[in-house]
Motif scaffolding. Structure first.
Motif, PDB file in Angstrom:
ATOM      1  N   LEU A  24      43.138  32.472  29.763  1.00  0.00           N
ATOM      2  CA  LEU A  24      42.568  33.698  29.198  1.00  0.00           C
ATOM      3  C   LEU A  24      42.935  33.814  27.730  1.00  0.00           C
ATOM      4  N   ASP A  25      44.217  33.677  27.433  1.00  0.00           N
ATOM      5  CA  ASP A  25      44.675  33.809  26.048  1.00  0.00           C
ATOM      6  C   ASP A  25      44.027  32.777  25.145  1.00  0.00           C
ATOM      7  N   LEU A  26      43.829  31.566  25.653  1.00  0.00           N
ATOM      8  CA  LEU A  26      43.195  30.528  24.856  1.00  0.00           C
ATOM      9  C   LEU A  26      41.739  30.882  24.573  1.00  0.00           C
ATOM     10  N   GLY A  27      41.019  31.348  25.580  1.00  0.00           N
ATOM     11  CA  GLY A  27      39.621  31.749  25.368  1.00  0.00           C
ATOM     12  C   GLY A  27      39.503  32.859  24.341  1.00  0.00           C
ATOM     13  N   PRO A  65      42.297  27.295  50.804  1.00  0.00           N
ATOM     14  CA  PRO A  65      42.869  28.588  51.113  1.00  0.00           C
ATOM     15  C   PRO A  65      43.335  29.351  49.869  1.00  0.00           C
ATOM     16  N   VAL A  66      43.939  28.647  48.890  1.00  0.00           N
ATOM     17  CA  VAL A  66      44.428  29.330  47.692  1.00  0.00           C
ATOM     18  C   VAL A  66      43.268  29.931  46.924  1.00  0.00           C
ATOM     19  N   ALA A  67      42.197  29.155  46.734  1.00  0.00           N
ATOM     20  CA  ALA A  67      41.039  29.657  45.991  1.00  0.00           C
ATOM     21  C   ALA A  67      40.431  30.855  46.707  1.00  0.00           C
ATOM     22  N   ARG A  68      40.402  30.817  48.032  1.00  0.00           N
ATOM     23  CA  ARG A  68      39.827  31.926  48.780  1.00  0.00           C
ATOM     24  C   ARG A  68      40.664  33.193  48.578  1.00  0.00           C
ATOM     25  N   ARG A  69      42.002  33.056  48.598  1.00  0.00           N
ATOM     26  CA  ARG A  69      42.855  34.227  48.382  1.00  0.00           C
ATOM     27  C   ARG A  69      42.646  34.793  46.987  1.00  0.00           C
ATOM     28  N   ARG A  70      42.470  33.923  45.999  1.00  0.00           N
ATOM     29  CA  ARG A  70      42.261  34.393  44.638  1.00  0.00           C
ATOM     30  C   ARG A  70      40.911  35.083  44.493  1.00  0.00           C
ATOM     31  N   ILE A 103      37.794  36.689  32.731  1.00  0.00           N
ATOM     32  CA  ILE A 103      38.739  35.704  33.258  1.00  0.00           C
ATOM     33  C   ILE A 103      37.990  34.475  33.772  1.00  0.00           C
ATOM     34  N   LEU A 104      36.904  34.696  34.493  1.00  0.00           N
ATOM     35  CA  LEU A 104      36.128  33.573  35.026  1.00  0.00           C
ATOM     36  C   LEU A 104      35.548  32.707  33.904  1.00  0.00           C
ATOM     37  N   LEU A 105      35.073  33.342  32.840  1.00  0.00           N
ATOM     38  CA  LEU A 105      34.552  32.587  31.697  1.00  0.00           C
ATOM     39  C   LEU A 105      35.649  31.727  31.072  1.00  0.00           C
ATOM     40  N   ALA A 159      44.508  45.447  32.727  1.00  0.00           N
ATOM     41  CA  ALA A 159      44.062  44.916  34.023  1.00  0.00           C
ATOM     42  C   ALA A 159      43.687  43.444  33.898  1.00  0.00           C
ATOM     43  N   VAL A 160      43.004  43.084  32.820  1.00  0.00           N
ATOM     44  CA  VAL A 160      42.621  41.681  32.595  1.00  0.00           C
ATOM     45  C   VAL A 160      43.869  40.810  32.541  1.00  0.00           C
ATOM     46  N   GLU A 161      44.845  41.227  31.757  1.00  0.00           N
ATOM     47  CA  GLU A 161      46.063  40.435  31.597  1.00  0.00           C
ATOM     48  C   GLU A 161      46.862  40.366  32.896  1.00  0.00           C
ATOM     49  N   ALA A 162      46.926  41.480  33.628  1.00  0.00           N
ATOM     50  CA  ALA A 162      47.666  41.481  34.895  1.00  0.00           C
ATOM     51  C   ALA A 162      47.005  40.559  35.918  1.00  0.00           C
ATOM     52  N   ARG A 163      45.668  40.618  36.022  1.00  0.00           N
ATOM     53  CA  ARG A 163      44.964  39.745  36.970  1.00  0.00           C
ATOM     54  C   ARG A 163      45.121  38.280  36.581  1.00  0.00           C
ATOM     55  N   ALA A 164      44.961  37.983  35.311  1.00  0.00           N
ATOM     56  CA  ALA A 164      45.082  36.595  34.858  1.00  0.00           C
ATOM     57  C   ALA A 164      46.492  36.075  35.126  1.00  0.00           C
TER      58      ALA A 164
END
Length: 171
Positions: free
Chosen positions: A82-85, A1-6, A34-36, A68-73
């Motif tokens: 994200l920051d590590l990548g 369920p958590v993954a589906r909501r995300r 973010i997915l990468l 937007a990237v930072e807010a979503r992450a």
């Protein structure tokens, strides 16, 4: 369920692009970044290719909406991934990306660098990988969820052996 909501917001934001005479749905460049980073983090950034993907995506899309990237992450609990990548792309590939200020990053970047270029080939250190995954999560609830999944959810290897004994095998 958590993954589906995300994942639901990803479906609403996807873009349609032509490919081989058809249209396919792709995530926005912001979501793809973010997915990468999630994927690279899942595998402890064990391939330089995954870091290169982050750098090249950012190069191909110079107009990324970083707020937007930072807010979503942050909302998804993967801001440190994200920051590590991004930090790895800057450190190893001289990517021109916004600087990251998370104090947990330098040891993680050093660990990835060591694994990529200095560690001997062979079986990875399970305890080191476990510690890496814990350090790569910024929220305590995500660390707790990772530990619970790690110790109690059977893997394919466990199911072949005996799933109820996973906690004992892991110990």
């Amino acid at each position: 369920p958590v993954a589906r909501r995300r994942a639901e917001p990803l479906g609403r934001r996807r873009r349609r692009v032509p490919w081989m005479g058809r249209e396919i749905a792709l995530p926005t460049p912001e979501d793809l970044l973010i997915l990468l980073c999630i994927h690279g983090g899942k595998h402890c950034w064990s391939r330089l290719l995954w870091i290169s993907d982050v750098a090249e995506l950012a190069r191909a899309h110079p107009g990324l909406d970083w707020s937007a990237v930072e807010a979503r992450a942050s909302a998804w609990g993967v801001r440190r991934l994200l920051d590590l990548g991004v930090a790895l792309a800057c450190d190893l590939l001289d990517a021109d990306l916004p600087p990251r200020i998370d104090p947990a990053l330098p040891p993680l970047v050093a660990e990835v660098r060591r694994r990529l270029f200095l560690a001997p080939a062979g079986a990875p250190d399970p305890l080191g990988i476990f510690r890496f995954h814990l350090a790569a999560r910024e929220r305590w609830r995500d660390r707790a969820r990772f530990c619970l999944r790690h110790f109690f959810i059977p893997t394919g290897r466990d199911e072949a052996w005996c799933p109820p004994l996973r906690p004992f095998r892991m110990a």
